[in-house]
Scaffold this motif. Sequence first.
Motif, PDB file in Angstrom:
ATOM      1  N   ARG A  36       0.217 -56.112 -43.134  1.00 49.77           N
ATOM      2  CA  ARG A  36      -0.825 -56.056 -42.104  1.00 49.77           C
ATOM      3  C   ARG A  36      -1.520 -54.713 -42.132  1.00 49.77           C
ATOM      4  O   ARG A  36      -1.063 -53.778 -42.806  1.00 49.77           O
ATOM      5  CB  ARG A  36      -0.223 -56.277 -40.712  1.00 49.77           C
ATOM      6  N   GLY A  53      -2.317 -51.276 -40.907  1.00 50.53           N
ATOM      7  CA  GLY A  53      -1.552 -50.319 -40.120  1.00 50.53           C
ATOM      8  C   GLY A  53      -2.434 -49.378 -39.324  1.00 50.53           C
ATOM      9  O   GLY A  53      -3.668 -49.464 -39.377  1.00 50.53           O
ATOM     10  N   ALA A 110      -0.230 -52.275 -45.196  1.00 51.95           N
ATOM     11  CA  ALA A 110       1.117 -51.785 -45.447  1.00 51.95           C
ATOM     12  C   ALA A 110       2.120 -52.856 -45.033  1.00 51.95           C
ATOM     13  O   ALA A 110       1.794 -53.765 -44.262  1.00 51.95           O
ATOM     14  CB  ALA A 110       1.379 -50.488 -44.680  1.00 51.95           C
ATOM     15  N   TYR A 153       5.421 -54.060 -43.084  1.00 44.75           N
ATOM     16  CA  TYR A 153       6.199 -53.734 -41.896  1.00 44.75           C
ATOM     17  C   TYR A 153       7.264 -54.804 -41.700  1.00 44.75           C
ATOM     18  O   TYR A 153       7.005 -55.989 -41.897  1.00 44.75           O
ATOM     19  CB  TYR A 153       5.311 -53.676 -40.650  1.00 44.75           C
TER      20      TYR A 153
END
Length: 124
Positions: free
Chosen positions: A101, A103, A109, A111
């Motif tokens: 998603r 960031g 990035a 997560y």
Amino acid sequence: QVQLVESGGGLVQAGGSLRLSCAASGDIFSINTMGWYRQAPGKQRELVADITNGGSTNFADFVKGRFTISRDNGKNTVYLQMDSLRPEDTAVYYCYADVLRLGPTKRMAQYGYWGQGTQVTVSS
């Protein structure tokens, strides 16, 4: 924000079956690995099974041949079919998702997110 909502836990007799579901929602570009972990009282959280978005699966030795994991990429949902349940499978089961998603730095990035957990109790 990303949310993982689990369902399907409960009480079952030894030898019985349960099916867990976990749906991810929110700011998701894509999800790589989704999986299930469990934690019994007084023990560390341990991997049960996981599955990549390409369908590759990985199982802990203690569930091989008894549990099946699958996912619906279009619904961002992962399932855990648990058969031949044993009392030692009693634990809180947590869903995990590795989400790509945007960031806070406005870059894509990975997560990791966890669900809230669902209790599975297997009686002897």
